[in-house]
Design a protein around this motif. Structure first.
Motif, short mmCIF file in Angstrom:
data_model
loop_
_atom_site.label_atom_id
_atom_site.label_comp_id
_atom_site.label_asym_id
_atom_site.label_seq_id
_atom_site.Cartn_x
_atom_site.Cartn_y
_atom_site.Cartn_z
N UNK A 1 105.53 -25.81 37.24
CA UNK A 1 105.59 -24.57 38.39
C UNK A 1 105.09 -23.38 37.49
N UNK A 2 104.38 -23.67 36.43
CA UNK A 2 103.78 -22.76 35.64
C UNK A 2 105.09 -21.79 34.88
N UNK A 3 105.96 -22.30 34.57
CA UNK A 3 107.20 -22.03 33.91
C UNK A 3 106.82 -21.59 32.34
N UNK A 4 105.93 -22.29 31.83
CA UNK A 4 105.63 -22.03 30.51
C UNK A 4 105.12 -20.67 30.47
N UNK A 5 104.82 -19.82 31.23
CA UNK A 5 104.19 -18.55 31.30
C UNK A 5 105.33 -17.67 31.18
N UNK A 6 106.81 -18.15 31.42
CA UNK A 6 107.90 -17.51 30.94
C UNK A 6 108.76 -17.84 29.97
N UNK A 7 108.06 -18.91 29.03
CA UNK A 7 108.38 -19.08 27.69
C UNK A 7 109.10 -20.63 27.99
N UNK A 8 110.28 -20.91 27.40
CA UNK A 8 110.86 -22.28 27.51
C UNK A 8 110.33 -23.26 26.35
N UNK A 9 109.66 -22.82 25.65
CA UNK A 9 108.98 -23.38 24.58
C UNK A 9 109.71 -23.28 23.31
N UNK B 1 100.01 -13.95 26.23
CA UNK B 1 101.38 -13.60 27.08
C UNK B 1 100.98 -12.56 28.45
N UNK B 2 101.71 -12.79 29.50
CA UNK B 2 101.19 -12.02 30.67
C UNK B 2 102.37 -11.26 30.95
N UNK B 3 102.32 -9.77 31.48
CA UNK B 3 103.36 -9.00 31.88
C UNK B 3 103.75 -9.57 33.06
N UNK B 4 103.26 -10.22 33.90
CA UNK B 4 103.63 -10.77 35.36
C UNK B 4 104.62 -11.90 35.28
N UNK B 5 105.61 -11.88 36.19
CA UNK B 5 106.44 -13.02 36.32
C UNK B 5 105.77 -14.16 36.67
N UNK B 6 106.32 -15.16 36.03
CA UNK B 6 105.70 -16.55 36.21
C UNK B 6 105.53 -16.84 38.04
N UNK C 1 99.49 -23.39 18.80
CA UNK C 1 99.01 -22.53 20.03
C UNK C 1 99.70 -23.09 21.38
N UNK C 2 100.75 -22.32 21.82
CA UNK C 2 101.70 -22.60 23.02
C UNK C 2 101.33 -21.56 24.11
N UNK C 3 100.04 -20.98 23.98
CA UNK C 3 99.70 -20.07 25.17
C UNK C 3 99.22 -20.96 26.54
N UNK D 1 94.15 -30.97 31.28
CA UNK D 1 93.60 -29.86 30.76
C UNK D 1 95.06 -29.28 30.14
N UNK D 2 94.82 -28.83 28.92
CA UNK D 2 96.06 -27.95 28.35
C UNK D 2 96.11 -26.46 28.79
N UNK D 3 94.98 -25.91 29.51
CA UNK D 3 94.78 -24.69 29.78
C UNK D 3 95.53 -24.63 31.36
N UNK D 4 96.60 -23.76 31.34
CA UNK D 4 97.81 -23.58 32.54
C UNK D 4 97.03 -23.68 33.97
N UNK D 5 96.03 -22.84 34.12
CA UNK D 5 95.58 -22.77 35.41
C UNK D 5 94.72 -23.97 36.16
N UNK D 6 93.90 -24.46 34.80
CA UNK D 6 93.34 -25.76 35.35
C UNK D 6 94.32 -26.82 35.57
N UNK D 7 95.29 -26.76 34.73
CA UNK D 7 96.32 -28.07 35.07
C UNK D 7 96.90 -27.93 36.18
#
Length: 545
Positions: free
Chosen positions: A130-138, A167-172, A217-219, A499-505
């Motif tokens: 659910x794209x939760x990596x964009x909110x951390x948790x790593x 990092x993005x300002x927007x909520x995941x 690189x955890x981005x 893909x390790x890129x979140x959008x593509x995955x």
């Protein structure tokens, strides 16, 4: 009688598994996953914390340890944790991705249990749903070399884990909704060092001491160039492989990749020291994006002075490829075992199969999707691992993955590639887009034998490195280019290729490899020595509730 026999086989397997675990040291963790408001890059954002920490606590073990992680999900969403780079030998039940595990539902917990068999190195963990990596948790993972196996460099005085990422300002949830409606992710808003903004993270150096920096690189999407003001870095390890020691002034670290470098602190006869910047800046983008941390010496002023280390030109692929080719395995040392890494002569093994993975884009109902060989991956309601175990053959059709090139119209589908256990496979990642790619294979390391511009062809094999190619689990593929790997399929299970890129995955650029021995379609034929049995605490969902 057949079901009774299967149950007996599973019971025997569980007993043998427990006996093997009984003689290995156990490292246990209790992690509570929850939300927390944090002030990052000048604004408040709801982040995912583990035991109220962002980044989460380090997972620290030694090769062959058994790791137990009991995760309590206090989020409002389902949750899974995956272990980026850990091979989980014959135990894809613990992989923590949607194709192998039912999610940990809100308000519940689940215990991961796996052994880091014959593996050392620097890695990280992160949420896979659910794209939760964009909110951390790593968080960082360190797997140390066994005591009796020599490390090919002097023991450092101190070790630091450095987790860098966009990092993005927007909520995941907002970012996820944007992807669901067919939009791409925007430009990142900044670069974090260990979850903090510019100059909020510092590392203490003592004169003359040596420090091991474990950098990941955890981005979500951005390749980062990492460098230290007025300090060189001696590269010693990447994703479990000791490499030939080379000095670098900067390193390109692609999404999902991890490196270990040694840095020697300065000495001054007068004892006057200053602070220094550590930089991470975006590569292969049409915009500038950077982050900074600090090295501080005793009694040094807070603000660094002097020349800023220059970044490579943003679109200079030649220097990045040259650097990638310079990273080679040290054949004369061991990793988790005492025998040399080079005692396994991968270049002399006959290739049993070649697979070309061609990434691209498509529109589905007018919405952006990403594909591999014309298929954009969608998940069935039941994880593929459970589908396979319970033989729900109406969900998985063996080897439905189209061979490239294909004349079929791009479509949504569930790609599963059947591969025989112990096959030696040649995989070519072909990237026809003006965008750098990064691929990861769960459960495996592979030999990176070649890069090239344009379309791959059989003639390219002549230029492969068949002697000392680096072994790793994540590989970059440059725009309009290809990358080739060799991989020994010696880890049975259902393994994610993504893909390790979140959008593509998130939008479908993945598949699964089902690595099985002969006769494993019939569970009564599975020998005890093969993949670990289904865990007693397995979460059920979908068709196996």
């Amino acid at each position: 009688m057949r079901h009774v026999f299967v149950e007996v086989v599973v019971l025997i397997s569980l007993v043998i598994l427990e006996l093997s675990y009984a003689f290995a040291p156990i490292v246990s963790y209790q992690w509570v996953v929850s939300y927390s408001q944090r002030f990052i890059l000048g604004g408040n954002k709801q982040v995912i914390v583990i035991n109220d920490m962002f980044p989460g606590p380090m997972l620290n073990a030694t090769a062959n340890d058994v790791i137990i992680v009991n995760i309590f999900n206090n989020l409002h969403e389902p949750f899974l944790m995956t272990w980026n780079g850990l091979q989980l030998r014959k135990n894809s039940w613990q992989d923590g991705v949607r194709g192998t595990n039912c999610p940990i539902l809100p308000g519940t917990n689940w215990t991961y249990r796996f052994q880091v068999k014959d593996q050392i190195g620097s890695y990280f963990y992160f949420p896979s749903l659910l794209l939760q990596k964009a909110a951390g948790g790593y968080g960082a993972i360190r797997i140390y070399t066994p005591e009796l196996v020599p490390v090919p460099f002097p023991k450092p005085d101190e070790e630091y884990d450095i987790l860098i990422g966009d990092w993005f300002y927007a909520d995941h949830t907002v970012m996820r909704a944007s992807l669901d409606t067919g939009h791409s992710l925007p430009k990142p808003d900044g670069i974090l060092f260990n979850g903090r903004g510019p100059e909020e993270t510092f590392f203490a150096f003592e004169p003359g001491k040596t420090y091991r920096l474990r950098i990941s690189n955890v981005g979500l999407k951005t390749c980062l160039n990492f460098r230290i003001q007025d300090h060189d870095m001696l590269l010693v390890e990447t994703e479990g492989t000791y490499v030939q020691k080379r000095v670098y002034s900067s390193l390109d670290i692609h999404v999902g990749q991890s490196y270990s470098v040694l840095v020697t602190a300065k000495t001054d006869p007068v004892g006057i020291y200053r602070s220094y910047y550590i930089y991470a800046t975006a590569r292969f983008t049409d915009f500038y994006l950077g982050g900074r941390a600090l090295i501080r010496y005793p009694n040094s002023p807070l603000d660094p002075v002097g020349p800023v280390p220059l970044a490579p030109a943003s679109w200079d692929y030649s220097s990045s490829v040259e650097q990638a080719l310079s990273i080679r395995m040290d054949l004369n040392v061991g990793a988790a075992r005492s025998n040399p890494q080079g005692s396994y002569h991968y270049g002399r093994i006959n290739v049993t199969r070649t697979i070309i993975l061609h990434n691209d884009v498509m529109l589905s109902s007018g919405k952006l999707r990403y594909t591999i060989n014309g298929v954009s991956f969608v998940y069935p309601d039941t994880p593929l691992k459970l589908v396979d175990h319970f033989q729900l053959n109406d969900t998985i059709i063996p080897d439905m993955f189209p061979v490239y090139p294909s004349n079929k119209t791009p479509s949504l589908g569930t790609s599963v590639v059947d591969i025989h256990y112990k096959d030696f496979v040649h995989i070519v990642f072909q990237n026809p887009l003006f965008e750098l790619e990064s691929y990861h294979i769960d459960g495996y390391n592979f030999f990176v034998v070649g890069y090239g511009f344009g379309a791959w062809s059989e003639s390219k094999r002549a230029g492969y490195n068949l002697v000392d190619a680096v072994s790793r689990s994540t590989i970059q593929v440059y725009p309009y280019s290809w990358a080739a790997i060799l991989i020994a399929m010696d880890n049975q299970g259902m393994w994610n290729v993504r893909s390790q890129k979140a959008e593509q995955w998130y939008l479908g650029q993945e598949l699964y490899m089902r690595v099985k021995g002969e006769g494993q379609e019939d569970p009564s034929n599975i020998p005890v020595r093969d993949e670990n049995p289904i865990p007693g605490n397995v979460i059920r969902c979908g068709k196996v509730l």
